[in-house]
Scaffold this active site. Structure first.
Site, PDB file in Angstrom:
ATOM      1  N   HIS A 131       0.818  -1.231   0.000  1.00  0.00           N
ATOM      2  CA  HIS A 131       0.000   0.000   0.000  1.00  0.00           C
ATOM      3  C   HIS A 131       0.844   1.270   0.000  1.00  0.00           C
ATOM      4  CE1 HIS A 131      -3.642  -2.249   0.462  1.00  0.00           C
ATOM      5  NE2 HIS A 131      -3.331  -2.717   1.658  1.00  0.00           N
ATOM      6  N   ASP A 143      -2.935 -10.555  -2.149  1.00  0.00           N
ATOM      7  CA  ASP A 143      -3.484 -10.012  -0.907  1.00  0.00           C
ATOM      8  C   ASP A 143      -4.942  -9.616  -1.186  1.00  0.00           C
ATOM      9  OD1 ASP A 143      -2.292  -8.570   1.848  1.00  0.00           O
ATOM     10  OD2 ASP A 143      -4.057  -7.566   1.019  1.00  0.00           O
ATOM     11  N   HIS A 168      -6.493  -7.100  -0.315  1.00  0.00           N
ATOM     12  CA  HIS A 168      -6.611  -5.665  -0.598  1.00  0.00           C
ATOM     13  C   HIS A 168      -5.824  -5.328  -1.870  1.00  0.00           C
ATOM     14  CE1 HIS A 168      -6.960  -6.112   3.864  1.00  0.00           C
ATOM     15  NE2 HIS A 168      -8.006  -5.348   3.646  1.00  0.00           N
ATOM     16  N   ASP A 182      -4.843 -12.553   3.736  1.00  0.00           N
ATOM     17  CA  ASP A 182      -6.078 -12.044   4.339  1.00  0.00           C
ATOM     18  C   ASP A 182      -7.318 -12.316   3.492  1.00  0.00           C
ATOM     19  OD1 ASP A 182      -4.947 -10.288   2.526  1.00  0.00           O
ATOM     20  OD2 ASP A 182      -4.826  -8.598   3.917  1.00  0.00           O
TER      21      ASP A 182
HETATM   22 ZN   LIG Z   1      -4.278  -7.005   2.883  1.00  0.00          ZN
END
Ligand SMILES: [Zn+2]
Length: 313
Positions: free
Chosen positions: A125, A162, A164, A249
């Site tokens: 990120h 991931d 996200h 996740d």
């Molecule tokens: Zn994540």
């Protein structure tokens, strides 16, 4: 098979400034306890070197690197509601990026065909000039840029599984023709980017592939996207190095998102990537990102490493 981490990565603790933070040292402890219980799957373990400022500056402006260093040396603090850097976070961040870099060097020296860089803080990120989403520097992006800038590689495929979207990595390589970035992630959650329509721009047009999936998606959704869309696109790109932004996740037990992968799903994804990369003659390195249920995380890392190492899942 090479596993890289460093004890300093256990010293970064966002709970110092953000109580209850899920990105905690216990994540790495759980991973390493599970690996120890499996005799490290026969993998070689190596302590990661610190990434150099020059390496970080391959993808982050010097001002960003300085800001993080100054914040840490001043005792640290919260950067935003999710992201924290403390005094110990500077060394942790350097070792976390350094794990990805050293793994990449080992892969490209031909020392090993597969690697796992288990650093924290995570990275995907972190934008060029902004720490966010638990991430200070974009570890996988630094490693990919290093491979291209200094290790003679012309094309890198980054697969981000991931849950996200890896907004930082996407932004860093959005306009570049030498990195194919592909992500499967849950749509509608943090960080809000990663629409299917975002395909890169300029010389990087077509080299960003986003596949947002709805909450509740299990491997019946994830595996066909990987096998039928992302890996064929990567094959056409003819990558010389494959890096996985390996978050865990999307596991059904994870508290931060609502996808429903099983532990074995990660092994299946890793096996698909490993088999494809073998066809391309490309080594594969995984870089730890998220994963916040300790048991699911630890078991999924073991399953992923076993599959990367060639064990049937
Ligand atoms: Zn994540």
């Amino acid at each position: 098979m090479l596993y890289l981490s460093h004890p300093a990565c256990l010293e970064h603790d966002p709970r110092e400034g953000l109580p209850g933070h899920p990105e905690r040292p216990e994540r790495l402890r759980a991973i390493e306890a599970a690996l120890a219980a499996h005799e490290w799957l026969g993998w070689e373990r190596r302590e990661s070197p610190a990434a150099s400022t020059e390496e970080l500056e391959l993808v982050h402006p010097g001002a960003h690197v300085e800001r993080i260093r100054d914040l840490c040396s001043a005792g640290g603090g919260a950067i935003d509601a999710d992201t924290f850097a403390g005094e110990a976070s500077w060394e942790a961040a350097l070792r976390s990026a350094g794990a990805a870099c050293e793994m990449t060097r080992a892969l490209l020296r031909g020392e090993t065909e597969v690697g796992f860089a288990a650093g924290r803080p995570p990275g995907h990120h972190a934008e060029p000039e902004r720490a966010m989403g638990f991430c200070l520097f974009d570890n996988v992006a630094v490693a990919a840029a290093l491979a291209i800038a200094e290790l003679g590689i012309e094309r890198v495929f980054i697969l981000d599984w991931d849950v996200h979207h890896g907004n930082g990595t996407a932004e860093i390589f959005r306009e570049r023709a030498d990195v194919l970035f592909a992500s499967i992630h849950q749509g509608g959650i943090f960080p809000g980017t990663g629409a299917r329509e975002e395909t890169g721009s300029g010389r990087g047009e077509g080299l960003t592939i986003n596949r947002p999936v709805p909450a509740g998606s299990d491997e019946g959704v994830w595996l066909p996207l990987l096998e039928d869309e992302l890996l064929p696109a990567a094959a056409a790109f003819e990558p010389q190095l494959v890096l996985i932004s390996a978050g865990f996740d999307a596991h059904r037990d994870d508290p931060l998102a609502e996808c429903r992968l099983e532990t074995a799903s990660f092994a299946r994804m890793a096996g698909l990537v490993r088999a494809a990369a073998a066809n391309w003659g490309a080594p594969v390195g995984a870089v730890l990102e998220g994963g916040y249920d300790l048991d699911a995380l630890a078991d999924s890392v073991v399953a992923t490493m076993a599959a990367l190492g060639g064990e049937a899942s």
